[in-house]
Design a protein around this motif. Structure first.
Motif, short mmCIF file in Angstrom:
data_model
loop_
_atom_site.label_atom_id
_atom_site.label_comp_id
_atom_site.label_asym_id
_atom_site.label_seq_id
_atom_site.Cartn_x
_atom_site.Cartn_y
_atom_site.Cartn_z
N SER A 3 1.04 -71.25 39.45
CA SER A 3 1.35 -70.34 38.50
C SER A 3 1.18 -71.29 37.40
O SER A 3 1.44 -72.26 37.25
N ASP A 57 -1.43 -73.56 37.11
CA ASP A 57 -2.76 -73.03 37.87
C ASP A 57 -4.24 -73.45 37.36
O ASP A 57 -5.09 -72.99 37.85
N ASN A 73 3.79 -73.54 42.53
CA ASN A 73 3.94 -72.12 42.66
C ASN A 73 2.60 -71.52 42.28
O ASN A 73 2.50 -70.14 42.01
#
Length: 331
Positions: free
Chosen positions: A108, A69, A106
């Motif tokens: 993340s 991220d 994702n």
């Protein structure tokens, strides 16, 4: 170890399984590095860019995206590559702009595995990996042994603060290593922390392998901060010029805050937290730094600085779970 070319071509770029920049011709190269299969037996590939000069010189590796991220680091690596195109080099710059592919997909910081016995995990705790370990360990083992470790004299790893919180332009460097602290200062950041390193972290792995390195934190996770990206790229070019990979005048080092320790103030209960400080504010002991509200919007708790310091990070996402970072001070 030699560069091992495979028969595949992806998006017009040759696929490699190992890299040795010593056997590459001078010039600009783009590869797809075959790192590991996923659970569907499909190979995952990392983009790799190599800029090799006609003259000998240091080998510098720039990595980004170990946390999925942390896009500002990725953008800084990509911009560095764009600005190296056509430049005359002495030595080699290798750029791996995105490492944690599953995390990026994702949104993340964590690496995701289809293994039902494996939880999402922080890749930056697994270096140098394990060829016989779980999926994350095998992924890191291939990355370290076949791509990174053989090709560097110096290393720069690009990150951001975790999503929901923000950093300034901030560098970790092990002050025991003269070249590490030298690189950190050449970035001209807002703050540098003396970082002896933790086990499994890429910076620590570089340093323990005799390759001085720094970790650069480029603002906040997920959201683009162009000013900090530009400053990071300028700092990287300062390092390249200082080590004579590139010709040009090195920007003067501007003294910044150099800290020895940090204090993290964390939410004691869940709720909505509004910081009462700004980035790089100097705070005194017992100064109010944040106010927390419950789900009705009623004041729930106040957070105070346990000691004096300078604000290094605070939450920009208001909702905070118990234990989430509220404010971080550097001393």
């Amino acid at each position: 170890m030699a560069t091992q070319y495979l028969d595949d071509v992806i998006q017009g770029h040759r696929v490699i399984h190992t890299l040795d920049v010593a056997d590459l011709a001078a010039g600009e190269h783009k590869f797809m590095f075959r790192i590991a299969t996923d659970a569907l037996s499909q190979w995952q590939h990392l983009p790799v860019m190599v800029f090799k000069g006609k003259k000998p010189g240091k080998k510098i590796i720039i990595t980004a995206g170990v946390h999925g991220d942390e896009y500002n680091g990725v953008l800084a690596a990509q911009k560095t590559a764009r600005e190296l195109v056509g430049k005359e080099l002495a030595g080699t710059v290798t750029i791996v702009p995105m490492i944690n592919l599953t995390g990026m997909l994702n949104h993340s910081r964590d690496f995701y595995s289809a293994d039902p016995d494996a939880s999402p995990c922080n890749l930056n705790r697994f270096f140098p990996g394990d060829a016989n370990g779980n999926e994350a360990n095998r992924f890191i083992h291939a990355l370290w042994h076949h791509l990174l470790q053989p090709n560097a004299d110096l290393a720069i790893d690009l990150h951001t603060q975790t999503s929901g919180t923000v950093y300034p332009l901030y560098v970790f460097a092990d002050f025991r290593l003269e070249q590490a602290i030298e690189m950190a200062r050449l970035i001209n950041p807002d703050a540098i922390l003396n970082d002896p390193g933790d086990a499994g972290v890429l910076e620590t792995m570089w340093n323990s392998s005799g390759i001085p390195s720094i970790t650069i934190e480029v603002g906040m996770g997920r959201y683009t901060e162009l000013t900090l990206i530009d400053r990071t790229v300028n700092g990287i070019f300062n390092i390249l010029k200082h080590h004579e990979l590139l010709q040009g005048e090195v920007d003067a080092v501007i003294p910044c805050l150099e800290g020895q320790e940090i204090t993290s103030i964390r939410a004691e209960i869940g709720g909505f937290v509004i910081p009462q400080v700004s980035m790089m504010d100097k705070v005194e002991q017992n100064q109010l730094v944040a106010i927390q509200y419950d789900n009705f919007g009623d004041e729930l708790k106040r957070y105070y600085a346990p000691n004096g310091g300078t604000v290094l990070s605070y939450n920009v996402e208001s909702i905070r779970a118990p234990g989430s970072l509220v404010v971080r001070l550097i001393h």
